[in-house]
Design an enzyme around this catalytic site. Structure first.
Site, mmCIF file in Angstrom:
data_model
loop_
_atom_site.group_PDB
_atom_site.id
_atom_site.type_symbol
_atom_site.label_atom_id
_atom_site.label_comp_id
_atom_site.label_asym_id
_atom_site.label_seq_id
_atom_site.Cartn_x
_atom_site.Cartn_y
_atom_site.Cartn_z
ATOM 1 N N HIS A 31 0.799 -1.216 0.000
ATOM 2 C CA HIS A 31 0.000 0.000 0.000
ATOM 3 C C HIS A 31 0.839 1.277 0.000
ATOM 4 C CE1 HIS A 31 -3.408 2.396 -0.343
ATOM 5 N NE2 HIS A 31 -2.908 3.180 0.566
ATOM 6 N N TYR A 76 1.838 5.444 -2.368
ATOM 7 C CA TYR A 76 1.976 6.825 -1.917
ATOM 8 C C TYR A 76 3.385 7.347 -2.152
ATOM 9 C CZ TYR A 76 -2.767 6.770 -0.683
ATOM 10 O OH TYR A 76 -4.123 6.713 -0.804
ATOM 11 N N HIS A 120 -8.387 0.088 -12.121
ATOM 12 C CA HIS A 120 -8.298 1.085 -11.054
ATOM 13 C C HIS A 120 -6.885 1.647 -10.923
ATOM 14 C CE1 HIS A 120 -8.332 3.097 -7.233
ATOM 15 N NE2 HIS A 120 -7.414 2.270 -6.788
ATOM 16 N N HIS A 134 -4.412 1.572 -13.027
ATOM 17 C CA HIS A 134 -3.957 2.313 -14.209
ATOM 18 C C HIS A 134 -4.524 3.729 -14.196
ATOM 19 C CE1 HIS A 134 -2.402 -1.457 -15.831
ATOM 20 N NE2 HIS A 134 -1.770 -0.730 -16.724
ATOM 21 N N ARG A 167 -8.210 -10.888 -13.952
ATOM 22 C CA ARG A 167 -7.043 -10.152 -14.432
ATOM 23 C C ARG A 167 -5.970 -11.164 -14.832
ATOM 24 N NH1 ARG A 167 -4.172 -7.598 -9.011
ATOM 25 N NH2 ARG A 167 -2.634 -6.825 -10.464
ATOM 26 N N ARG A 168 -4.997 -10.706 -15.571
ATOM 27 C CA ARG A 168 -3.813 -11.492 -15.885
ATOM 28 C C ARG A 168 -4.123 -12.792 -16.623
ATOM 29 N NH1 ARG A 168 -0.652 -10.642 -10.112
ATOM 30 N NH2 ARG A 168 0.262 -8.655 -10.688
HETATM 31 CU CU LIG Z 1 -3.318 -0.487 -1.126
#
Ligand SMILES: [Cu+2]
Ligand SMILES: [Cu+2]
Lengths: 172, 546
Positions: B222, B226, B373, B375, B436-437
């Protein structure tokens, strides 16, 4: 230190928004016990085929003594065993899934069944399938049941895309 | 307040910044081509090959998420720290050693992927284990960024000592929060790579504790987002308002935001394993609530940046409630990039709230919704600000005027619309359960037919993005050879509406916040990580990737 009054007001609105969303989640979790699958149950995945629960003859859908419907599935590179399971809609069911090899994911279209399948652990999903929502996207069979795909949704190797199965949902 | 600095004022790290950013942007362009190939392959327009597809996907992810970001951030970071504090980069040789280490790591990891020995995707989840060169390359890339952390913080400490009581310039305050965040962030993945993945990849260990590895990776997963986003926010707060001809609405709110980003984004990583069987519901719920808190700084940023843009629009003659929007400098690439990035933040942030919603995540987890999301939020918001920053810096770094402002504005619009054209149908594919993938879709025709129109729509968006990426790189390249000199090479940051004379000590340093993080990280992770050392864990056999 100087914070503009407008900024203070916006900060209060933001806090309220975030607090409401967080509050809703706590409410659905605590009052309605809606949780993601999280049963923390260890299993020796290198000897999975030797455990009574995930041995070949025990896989598939069974009605337990107490009446609950339990589906046991093994996800292995690159297949879902059994390839097809039949479960009833409208009644509580339990899915128990394990893998002998790498990490997989299990996702059944038209339902809220979604879990990671991690070697060393048994994944368990409790849910009640809504017939209308699977009927909207699935293939209708002659006997009135509906077939929806079951996907592996975690990259598990070069054959990942070929790893899928079918769930046949019978109306209540 | 913001001291303008020219290259001659002190040894401004222009070459250092350019070197980092050129590695970042040239590989970024290669990465977009890989993305387009993957779209074409999935649409059945080029021969299907799982080997090529997953190799390409691994390289695409590593290049865009790790190489573009780390090189851009470190290069931009040195430049911001030097120009904000008005002094040369301390220990420049160490900075260049870091650059070389990162570059070496990138080359080693890229070769490992291209040789087909590391198709584990950029999340490299064990027990699938790549060739050891992949992890060695990744480790070098990480280690090479440590000098930047050290230099950024050492320069700040010295500046504070020499300027007692003066507020650290906001631009530097933001980059320092980014450096500290990065130090905390990398701990999880470094421990995983050094103690679990490298030993397994060289055959030292035959089994691996997958639950532990997944927890350590979630520690990093996560806040790393940031780490990518904070430099973009630094651009939005301290560069975009200036380029738009306005003022920063509030310096203090910016500081509060950077502190919140640091403190809130670290102890919440369990949301990446919401549907994992090896973590308990209570811990997931705690991390889910923390995840909602991290929406706060972004909501505040949306407000402050919009208010700053409003000052620009009004100074340029905009009246009435919305009249200022029309008078914004839409042809100014730096301002335009900032505006489009903030607009993209709206749908991107909404998707993030859905993912954060604890049990609701099971509906979208590992579907195409997730890739769509990130991207949108990373490519749409963060990378758009990287573009804007580059357009602001290139004339200052090269001494040449930007090759074409019109091409730059067109490039930004193309990126913005391409990103929406790509990610809106992509999100919808996720709602239609598309995993996905996947290299292709060998499922029942019923469901595949539903996906088809949206997959084709994505192709349009992907093509626009590739074109836009190439226009961006071409514009920067041509700037170096532009005959027209830059109007001026001074580096100036946005001024605040009201000058900042003093700020509370809590908003002028990070010591207290670091101690708070020690407590929060212990609370958040002691059990979710510690449980693997006292519960009855069965280790898993290691699997190769071929
Ligand atoms: Cu996260
Ligand atoms: Cu798979």
């Amino acid at each position: 230190m100087h914070i503009h009054p407008l900024e203070k007001r916006w900060a209060a609105i933001s806090l309220l928004l975030v607090g409401t969303l967080g509050g809703l989640i706590v409410y659905t979790a605590v009052a309605m016990s809606i949780h993601p699958p999280s049963n923390v149950e260890a299993i020796d995945s290198t000897r999975l085929h030797l455990t009574p629960e995930f041995s070949e003859e025990n896989l598939g859908v069974k009605r337990e003594k107490d009446g609950t419907v339990v589906a046991r599935v093994v996800m292995a590179r690159f297949m879902v065993v059994p390839h097809e399971i039949t479960v009833p809609a409208g009644v509580p069911i339990v899915l128990r899934v394990a893998t002998p090899d790498v990490v997989h994911g299990l996702h059944v279209a038209g339902t809220n069944i979604g879990t990671q399948v991690v070697p060393g652990y048994v994944s368990q999903v409790r849910t009640t399938i809504d017939f209308a929502s699977v009927a909207r996207i699935g293939v209708r069979n002659a006997d009135g049941s509906v077939t929806v795909p079951l996907f592996c949704n975690e990259f598990c190797g070069l054959g990942h895309q070929s790893m899928w199965g079918r769930v046949i949902v019978t109306p209540k | 307040m913001s001291a303008a600095t020219s290259p001659g004022d002190f040894r401004r790290p222009d070459t250092l910044a350019l070197a980092h950013m050129w590695v970042a942007f040239s590989l970024f362009a290669v990465g977009t081509l890989l993305g387009l190939y993957q779209l074409l392959e999935r649409a059945g327009m080029v021969p299907a090959s799982a080997r090529t597809y997953y190799g390409s996907m691994t390289l695409h992810g590593v290049v865009e998420a790790f190489v573009l970001t780390t090189f851009f951030i470190v290069g931009f970071g040195y430049f911001v720290t030097a120009t904000s504090l008005g002094r040369a980069v301390r220990w420049p040789r160490l900075a260049w050693i870091g650059f070389g280490t990162m570059l070496l790591g990138t080359v080693v990891a890229a070769l490992s992927i291209v040789s087909g020995n590391a198709s584990v995707l950029y999340t490299f989840y064990p027990p699938q284990i790549a060739h050891w060169t992949f992890y060695a390359g990744a480790a070098l890339l990480l280690v090479g960024s440590i000098p930047w952390i050290v230099i950024t913080l050492a320069m700040q400490v010295r500046w504070k000592k020499e300027n007692p009581g003066r507020p650290i310039p906001l631009s530097q305050f933001g980059m320092a929060s980014c450096a500290i965040l990065w130090a905390w962030t990398m701990v999880g993945v470094v421990v995983e790579v050094v103690f679990q993945l490298l030993p397994a990849s060289i055959g030292l260990t035959q089994t691996i504790d997958v639950g532990l590895a997944r927890a350590l990776f979630a520690w990093t997963l996560h806040p790393i987002v940031y780490f990518w986003l904070i430099p973009a926010y630094v651009g939005l707060y301290t560069i975009v308002p200036k380029a738009a001809g306005g003022y920063l609405f509030s310096d203090e709110m910016g500081r509060i935001v950077f502190v919140m980003l640091l403190v809130f984004s670290l102890p919440i990583g369990l949301h990446h394993v919401f549907v994992d069987p090896e973590q308990a519901a209570g811990w997931k719920l705690a991390h889910a609530l923390g995840t909602f808190l991290v929406a706060l700084p972004t909501l505040l940023t949306g407000f402050t940046v919009t208010a700053s843009l409003e000052t620009a629009g009004r100074l340029r003659g905009g009246r009435n409630l919305f009249g200022w929007i029309r008078t914004l400098p839409w042809g100014e690439p730096v301002a335009l990039g900032g505006i489009l990035a903030v607009v993209t933040l709206l749908p991107g942030g909404f998707g993030g709230l859905v993912n954060a919603s604890y049990a609701m995540d099971a509906m979208v987890h590992n579907t195409q919704w997730i890739t769509a999301h990130f991207h949108l939020i990373f490519g749409g918001t963060a990378v758009t600000v990287y573009f804007a920053i580059a357009y602001y810096l290139w004339p200052r770094l090269t001494g040449r005027a930007l090759y074409s402002r019109r091409m730059a504005a067109a490039q930004l619009w193309l990126w913005f619309s391409g990103m929406l054209a790509l990610t809106l149908p992509w999100h919808y594919l996720g709602i239609l359960w598309m995993p996905r993938r996947i290299a292709w879709a060998p499922f029942d025709p019923q469901i595949v037919a539903r996906w088809r129109p949206y997959s084709l729509a994505m192709l349009v968006g992907g093509t626009m993005l590739v074109l836009s990426g190439l226009m961006f790189v071409a514009n920067l390249l041509l700037t170096h050879r532009n005959r027209n000199a830059a109007a001026d090479r001074e580096m100036v940051y946005a001024e605040t509406m009201e000058p900042v004379v003093s700020v509370p000590a809590l908003l002028n340093g990070f010591t207290t916040w670091n101690w708070l993080l020690v407590v929060l990280m212990a609370m958040a992770w002691a059990y979710p990580i510690g449980q693997f050392f006292f519960m009855d864990v069965h280790k898993t056999l290691v699997w190769g990737v071929k």
